[in-house]
Design a protein around this motif. Structure first.
Motif, short mmCIF file in Angstrom:
data_model
loop_
_atom_site.label_atom_id
_atom_site.label_comp_id
_atom_site.label_asym_id
_atom_site.label_seq_id
_atom_site.Cartn_x
_atom_site.Cartn_y
_atom_site.Cartn_z
N UNK A 59 -10.06 -0.54 0.58
CA UNK A 59 -9.80 -1.01 -0.79
C UNK A 59 -10.69 -0.34 -1.81
N UNK A 60 -11.82 0.21 -1.36
CA UNK A 60 -12.72 0.87 -2.32
C UNK A 60 -12.33 2.32 -2.56
N UNK A 73 -5.23 -7.32 -4.84
CA UNK A 73 -6.01 -6.17 -5.34
C UNK A 73 -6.20 -5.05 -4.32
N UNK A 74 -6.59 -5.37 -3.08
CA UNK A 74 -6.93 -4.34 -2.10
C UNK A 74 -5.88 -3.23 -2.02
N UNK A 75 -4.65 -3.67 -1.76
CA UNK A 75 -3.60 -2.70 -1.42
C UNK A 75 -3.03 -1.99 -2.64
N UNK A 101 -6.02 0.20 5.10
CA UNK A 101 -6.39 0.98 3.93
C UNK A 101 -7.76 0.51 3.48
N UNK A 131 -5.78 5.41 -8.83
CA UNK A 131 -5.89 4.01 -9.29
C UNK A 131 -7.33 3.57 -9.49
N UNK A 132 -8.27 4.17 -8.77
CA UNK A 132 -9.66 3.74 -8.86
C UNK A 132 -10.30 4.23 -10.17
N UNK A 170 0.84 -1.20 0.00
CA UNK A 170 0.00 0.00 0.00
C UNK A 170 0.88 1.25 0.00
N UNK A 217 -9.33 3.57 -1.72
CA UNK A 217 -7.88 3.61 -1.81
C UNK A 217 -7.27 4.78 -1.03
N UNK A 218 -7.50 4.73 0.27
CA UNK A 218 -6.91 5.70 1.19
C UNK A 218 -6.74 4.99 2.52
N UNK A 219 -5.89 5.56 3.41
CA UNK A 219 -5.75 4.91 4.72
C UNK A 219 -7.06 4.92 5.47
N UNK A 277 -5.25 -0.78 -4.98
CA UNK A 277 -6.37 -0.02 -5.52
C UNK A 277 -6.99 -0.74 -6.70
N UNK A 321 -9.24 -3.47 -6.67
CA UNK A 321 -10.44 -4.28 -6.46
C UNK A 321 -11.44 -4.07 -7.60
N UNK A 357 0.81 3.95 -3.04
CA UNK A 357 0.40 5.34 -2.83
C UNK A 357 1.47 6.29 -3.39
#
Lengths: 383, 168
Positions: free
Chosen positions: B74-75, A67-69, B72, A41-42, A27, B77-79, A71, A73, A31
């Motif tokens: 995941x949707x 995927x989560x870390x 974080x 990334x989203x 992550x 994408x931030x802490x 961005x 998903x 970032x």
């Protein structure tokens, strides 16, 4: 179309990271890379690639856990079972298809989580023919080093100079774990691992994560003031048969380079390549790789290295970052450490170790024993 | 082929031949050992299990409470922003009864496994665990359940610090 690197992000490299999980480390690198590239990334990244080997991770089907870390998903994600450079090449090809404008590529090492690394390496050997000798897998490096020295008349001292140079180079790299001023004697007098290889001829493991953002030519010009162009790409595998391999030279690098240089229009590497970041898992590997990349005459790598030709101020600086010896051996991620150094140098962001007026670099990777697999990329700050 | 040849030439292979070593194979047991760093999120989660509590992380942007916690979102994408304790009660989202054990041996008493949406976490977020103290025939989607903890002294910071979930 030429694909460009428009963002880089990385964590500190450390010998062990008991405080963060690989997800938290990814992550952080992601970032930083997205901020560097100026992308969300989203919304802006079309596809995500992780270069990872399941057995190093301790998960099967490891791509499910990334995927989560990143961005990523609910987006296209895949893992490449290879080193970071193969991931980067795969990303460039995905962009070349025209389907994606922006692709993110990740590789990491969490070597400190692996309790039986030797056994994982042996697990890569042919089960029927090559696992039965109860010897540490580095005996393969001993076999290769011996034949290489024999064929090229390279001396033990010349191999040791690689270690001295790379660990010295790392002193000016704040991201490096193993910077040191050592001597050729220090290397020669360390304990024997697999003759002629000593402990100091082997790079030491470390943890670290890299994320690199790629973009199409059109998009790169919009996103970045200093895009680094991927001018030439190649990858290649030698035979898996240890019984019938060309031990003295790294054919995989030679052939991967041929392809990459042709694509990049490199006809005289010694003149056209300003510096190189090459794989140096073992001392002698750097010499093999320098020769295979055509950065010197076939058998002269050791002699020229001893003379200083590959020092930071030499004719073709090699592993100014410190390589695996100085930065730390990051398994599949060292390939992206090499790419990162090329990017920082070509952007003139390499601080104290900056090479002046460099425009074209080559990054080269190898996946370690017992493989004969590696990649080559020619990178430039000029399109 | 089968129309022309009534009998195939060669020697038939039996399982006895394989067992007695007439058919050569090579066996190898990999020695793959890992000690995964739990890191910040897993680490706090396990620590709180030891305390007999379930903790999540909240993302202020999407207002979701994530369990198990993540540093974080995941949707977005931030802490994520804050630690939030959730209840040790919830509702079964889905379940299955496993008649095979982890080594694929058939077992008589099935293992009931469920995903439980936890009270205090966002909808569709919870914990994957075993059910217990329940007649398998009675288990249903939407069933209310609560955590049954191991005695405090036996807890070690593991998902098994909760013995199982039972109907309320």
């Amino acid at each position: 179309m030429t694909v460009a690197i428009v963002g880089v992000g990385y964590t500190d490299v450390r010998s062990t990271t008991p405080d963060v999980s690989f997800k938290e480390s990814m992550f952080e690198a992601a970032v930083k890379a997205y901020e560097d590239a100026g992308v969300n990334p989203r919304k802006d990244i079309g596809s995500f690639i992780t270069a990872a080997e399941d057995y190093y991770e301790g998960y099967s089907i490891f791509d499910e856990f990334v995927p989560d870390q990143l961005g990523a998903v609910l987006r296209p994600v895949c893992t490449v079972g290879g080193d970071g450079l193969l991931g980067l090449i795969t990303g460039a090809m995905q962009i070349e298809t025209g389907v994606f404008d922006v692709v993110a590529v990740e590789a990491h090492s969490k070597a400190s989580d692996i309790l039986t690394l030797e056994n994982i390496m042996t697990f890569a050997f042919d089960p029927v023919y090559n696992r039965a000798f109860d010897a540490h897998p580095f005996f393969v490096a001993g076999l290769e080093m011996r034949r290489f020295m024999h064929e090229t008349k390279t001396s033990r001292e010349q191999c040791a100079e690689v270690v001295v140079k790379n660990r010295r180079n790392a002193i000016d790299n704040p991201a490096a774990v193993y910077p040191a001023k050592i001597t050729v004697d220090d290397v020669l007098n360390s304990e024997v691992i697999a003759e002629p290889l000593t402990r100091s001829d082997v790079s030491q493991m470390a943890d670290g994560t890299y994320v690199i953002v790629l973009a199409s030519e059109k998009k790169a010009k919009k996103l970045s003031d200093k895009p680094i162009w991927m001018k030439g790409l190649g990858w290649c595998s030698d035979t898996p048969w240890l019984e019938s391999r060309e031990w003295g030279s790294t054919v995989y690098t030679h052939l991967a380079k041929e392809r990459a240089y042709k694509m990049a229009g490199i006809t005289n590497p010694r003149k056209q390549i300003d510096f190189a970041e090459v794989d140096d898992w073992f001392s002698y590997k750097e010499l093999q790789h320098i020769a295979a990349l055509g950065l010197c005459e076939k058998r002269k790598a050791g002699k020229l290295l001893q003379k200083g030709s590959f020092n930071r101020d030499g004719q073709t600086p090699v592993n100014v970052s410190g390589g695996r010896f100085g930065v730390g051996n990051l398994l599949e991620a060292s390939a992206l450490q090499s790419v990162l150094e090329c990017v920082l140098q070509l952007r003139s962001e390499a601080g104290k170790r900056q090479i002046k007026d460099a425009t074209t670099a080559v990054a080269q990777s190898w996946r370690g024993v017992p493989t004969g697999t590696g990649c080559v990329a020619v990178l430039s700050n000029e399109l | 082929m089968s129309e022309k040849f009534k009998e195939f030439p060669g020697t038939p292979l039996s399982s006895r031949d394989i067992k007695s070593g007439k058919v050569l194979t090579f066996k190898w047991r990999p020695n793959a050992k890992y000690a995964w760093t739990v890191g910040i999120a897993y680490g706090r989660f396990l620590e709180e299990l030891k305390n007999g509590r379930i903790i999540g992380r909240k993302c202020r942007e999407c207002s979701r409470v994530l369990v198990p916690p993540r540093m974080f979102c995941e949707q977005c994408f931030r802490p994520t922003d804050e630690w939030v304790f959730v209840k040790n009660t919830g509702r079964i989202n889905t379940f299955s009864l496993s008649y095979l054990d982890a080594d694929a041996r058939r077992i008589k008493t099935p293992i009931p496994v469920a995903v439980i949406d936890l009270d205090g976490a966002s909808p569709g977020i919870g914990i994957l665990h075993k059910l217990g103290n329940v007649d398998p025939k009675r288990i249903h989607i939407g069933m209310r359940v609560r955590a049954v903890w191991k005695p405090a002294k036996q807890r070690e910071g593991s998902i098994t610090d909760i013995k199982y979930w039972e109907p309320i």
